[in-house]
Design a protein around this motif. Structure first.
Motif, mmCIF file in Angstrom:
data_model
loop_
_atom_site.group_PDB
_atom_site.id
_atom_site.type_symbol
_atom_site.label_atom_id
_atom_site.label_comp_id
_atom_site.label_asym_id
_atom_site.label_seq_id
_atom_site.Cartn_x
_atom_site.Cartn_y
_atom_site.Cartn_z
ATOM 1 N N CYS A 199 21.283 -46.466 -83.573
ATOM 2 C CA CYS A 199 22.328 -47.034 -82.721
ATOM 3 C C CYS A 199 23.449 -47.626 -83.560
ATOM 4 O O CYS A 199 24.475 -48.036 -83.026
ATOM 5 C CB CYS A 199 21.740 -48.112 -81.812
ATOM 6 N N ASP A 200 23.230 -47.684 -84.883
ATOM 7 C CA ASP A 200 24.226 -48.328 -85.749
ATOM 8 C C ASP A 200 24.415 -47.493 -87.011
ATOM 9 O O ASP A 200 23.572 -46.658 -87.357
ATOM 10 C CB ASP A 200 23.761 -49.741 -86.123
ATOM 11 N N THR A 201 25.511 -47.767 -87.704
ATOM 12 C CA THR A 201 25.828 -47.017 -88.915
ATOM 13 C C THR A 201 24.888 -47.375 -90.068
ATOM 14 O O THR A 201 24.555 -46.538 -90.898
ATOM 15 C CB THR A 201 27.280 -47.329 -89.341
ATOM 16 N N GLY A 202 24.489 -48.630 -90.109
ATOM 17 C CA GLY A 202 23.636 -49.085 -91.204
ATOM 18 C C GLY A 202 22.178 -48.696 -91.049
ATOM 19 O O GLY A 202 21.359 -48.964 -91.931
ATOM 20 N N LYS A 203 21.848 -48.078 -89.928
ATOM 21 C CA LYS A 203 20.499 -47.552 -89.684
ATOM 22 C C LYS A 203 19.413 -48.626 -89.733
ATOM 23 O O LYS A 203 18.339 -48.424 -90.305
ATOM 24 C CB LYS A 203 20.178 -46.422 -90.687
ATOM 25 N N VAL A 204 19.720 -49.778 -89.180
ATOM 26 C CA VAL A 204 18.717 -50.847 -89.132
ATOM 27 C C VAL A 204 18.092 -50.965 -87.747
ATOM 28 O O VAL A 204 17.052 -51.598 -87.580
ATOM 29 C CB VAL A 204 19.300 -52.223 -89.543
ATOM 30 N N THR A 205 18.692 -50.371 -86.722
ATOM 31 C CA THR A 205 18.173 -50.524 -85.361
ATOM 32 C C THR A 205 17.101 -49.463 -85.082
ATOM 33 O O THR A 205 17.003 -48.470 -85.798
ATOM 34 C CB THR A 205 19.306 -50.329 -84.341
ATOM 35 N N PRO A 206 16.322 -49.661 -84.019
ATOM 36 C CA PRO A 206 15.423 -48.586 -83.587
ATOM 37 C C PRO A 206 16.227 -47.325 -83.271
ATOM 38 O O PRO A 206 17.432 -47.401 -83.009
ATOM 39 C CB PRO A 206 14.785 -49.151 -82.310
#
Lengths: 459, 459
Positions: free
Chosen positions: A313-320
């Motif tokens: 869900c985010d650019t930094g790829k920290v979300t599920p």
């Protein structure tokens, strides 16, 4: 029957006391969110570090059909709701269409949009849980303003990461967010690892919602008593925004009307999902069959040209990871695109409904959108937000089709907000300096190539 | 009785179909306007070169108590009216006051203020008479936006002279006025004799409403098929704005309420005169005796420190002379004063009522005004215009007096508009850079010394 009034406001008694959870009526559920480390479905508890508990529960709860709106939130709603359902008599006349055009206008509050509907809910639950601060991201600035208002009301310190190109295009958004005591940081920034990484890779970037989300999430999970809140995409947000559709449906019932076509602009899906909720329910239950049209910018065409795939869900790829229509979490729309609707993905609920054929989608170019916005402003005396004007464009196009066929269809669209903070974009349009941007297939392939690989699910 | 709702909207059927003409109930009339050349009272026909005929008639007509609102204007009103009467529950709670605070909110239209109520009427009558263009002036920009909206709707070309310091402080006001197809010129300008004269005398001036009026009038009387329209001060404007008070009174009757105190900001008097009209009628007819308070900026204190004298309505001295509270037509408030309410005079009707003791006036400093504005925004989720915030300041002060005395008074104030285009002023306040300006007695004497001499009337 008496002439239909220009504007219908429900009474307080007619306002909804429950939100409607669309998932409870869906025959097939959206695919589960996946933990990005284990590729296992995310459990409610996994979300607690990011969201407050009540909201984590709402995020996962596909069972409860109607959720009580806490009385405190109902009271807050009454400060700026009900929003009017307006018959666009003058627009109809200017177009010479036999169609009846209605719009639900969510811009009559200081945040300038529907975003306040979820902001107050999220701030309320955070306060109830005793949290001491919140973070969020904002694109066009409407969500940031809305959440700042809600947090100011509940006395919760708030940090807003604002997409840098919007921050620069909209200097006064900063001021209004500060009026409500929030801290505002242009994203990507040096205040987080995610921001520093993105800046190192692409120092001149104008940012994206995806980057801003990464920063806000990182800040939340690394700060004691802090949680993250998001203004769109999430299931919980669609739940809160159902208040738009519920009010609209009640108002149309009072008028003896039912829409043939329902149109909403779609970025992450918060407005569209809210507006259509009870009408989609009719459709799911076989009670009615309105056409439902999502309108997205040609510059960020997640439904019309994206892939239905698991993505971050985010650019930094920290979300599920969520399964949704996406352009890839690295996709950043051209900075020439004005306003919001610049998210790479789409609400998983709406993605599933679109995938299953319950709704249509169209992509429109921004010069055509501003043309519609200016016509609408002159006829209806409301200066629309660029985002909302996507829906206006398509409503006008559908009304003009009715003019050709002679059909008197009932068209309903969501006018999500006002454009007072978008005058730079209006300027560009009025001065003939606005251009259109349509990503090439190669641009899109670049985004798709970075979709995550998930063993056995998405290779 | 049921709990009073946060917001009450009248139905279309409850909206007024007639304006109320306060003069018809005044025991003593305002003194007549005088021709500046002959010192003779102005006749209706004398106004025809400046105003269209129907408006010239309304300007002079002190007899007709209720004036039918043409159906076309009623239809336009229905696009953005009724405006809500709002109970400020949250502000009351934040103040801890036993007072009940109501406000009539006129900002929910794209012009952002009550000004549209008269703009549509003036544009409609101009169209009806077959005029081919209009001119006007604007200070803070609300009137210019409102008239641009109305002229765009009726397809009448409009030239707006905007007070130069506002033009510079509010770049986006220009854009929005242009969105509605009007031409906008910072005043004083080189396009008129009046403008050139003022520039020659004072090249660095930030302008004033008085100068801008001179330029707009000159342009109108020297252009074929063109007339001038004004957004405040005039009797006709107070007539049109009575729609505010009439709606308010009906709404309060529905709620079983009657105000003990009525508060409005006062620049030229358009909002105040409209809001108080039917309550002042009660007072004139001995039916009720509410306190009525005009709130003006300490930097432009026409009622509290001005003289009740004949004066020109403009700096260039081309308009008829009116007897009113005035600081002298050469008075220009300090450029540090934010927002509107910078007119040197005051509506002759309100001036007369004030002079005869029917209302009170207070002057407030702008830092106190913005303090009230920020408190209000956070509690009531509406970002108020600086002008409107003068009324908020005094409403809060009166509510705090109730807290001391324990009285549960009913306070009504006019929230004339929103502050979305005033973020530079909010910025200045939030950054601690806003200062107050109070003219010295010497400053005022300078203005008074230039009041016109009228043999036998004002020596």
């Amino acid at each position: 029957m008496a002439k239909i009034p220009h504007r219908l406001y429900l009474t307080e008694e007619q306002m909804p006391s429950k939100w409607y959870n669309l998932r409870a009526d869906m025959k097939e559920q959206p695919d589960p969110m996946l933990n990005p480390g284990t590729f296992k479905p995310t459990a409610e508890e996994d979300l607690y570090p990011v969201f407050c508990k009540k909201l984590a529960h709402q995020e996962m709860d596909a069972e409860t059909k109607y959720v009580d709106i806490p009385e405190e939130i109902q009271d807050f709603y009454k400060m700026y709701r009900p929003s009017p359902l307006i018959r666009a008599y003058n627009l109809e006349k200017a177009l010479g269409t036999p169609a009846k055009i209605y719009y639900k206008f969510e811009g009559n509050n200081t945040s300038g949009s529907h975003k306040l509907n979820s902001a107050v809910a999220q701030a309320y639950y955070a306060k109830e849980q005793g949290l001491t601060s919140l973070t969020t991201e904002t694109g066009a600035g409407q969500w940031g303003t809305a959440l700042a208002e809600a947090c100011s009301y509940y006395n919760i310190p708030l940090t807003v990461y604002m997409v840098k190109c919007s921050y620069e295009q909209k200097p006064f958004r900063k001021s209004i967010i500060q009026t409500f005591d929030a801290t505002i940081i242009p994203s990507p920034s040096e205040t987080t690892n995610a921001g520093r990484k993105i800046l190192a890779e692409n120092p001149g970037t104008g940012g994206s919602l995806g980057c801003a989300i990464s920063e806000a999430v990182e800040k939340a999970v690394t700060t004691e008593g802090c949680r993250y809140v998001l203004g769109s995409v999430l299931n919980q947000v669609l739940l809160h925004q159902s208040v738009i559709g519920l009010e609209t449906k009640t108002a149309m019932e009072i008028l003896g009307e039912y829409p043939d076509i329902i149109i909403g602009c779609a970025g992450g899906g918060s407005n569209l999902g809210g507006l259509i909720a009870p009408f989609m329910q009719d459709k799911l239950l076989g009670k009615a069959d309105p056409r439902i049209i999502a309108v997205e910018p040609a510059s960020c065409p997640s439904l019309t040209r994206g892939k239905y795939a698991y993505d971050f869900c985010d650019t930094g790829k920290v979300t599920p990871m969520a399964r949704m229509y996406t352009l890839g979490s690295s996709f950043i729309p051209s900075a020439n695109h004005a306003g919001g609707l610049r998210y790479h993905g789409m609400s998983p609920i709406l993605s599933k409904l679109y995938h299953d054929g319950y709704m249509e989608a169209v992509a429109v170019e921004q010069t055509k959108v501003f043309e519609a916005a200016c016509l609408f402003a002159k006829q209806e005396t409301i200066l629309p937000a660029p985002e909302s004007s996507h829906a206006i464009r398509t409503a006008i196009d559908e009304a003009l089709k009715c003019k050709e066929t002679g059909e008197s269809k009932t068209i309903l669209f969501g006018l999500t907000g006002t454009g007072y903070f978008d005058m730079m974009a209006y300027n560009a349009y009025l001065e003939g300096k606005m251009t259109d941007y349509i990503p090439t297939d190669e641009d899109l392939e670049m985004g798709f190539s970075q979709l995550p690989k998930i063993p056995g699910i998405q290779e």
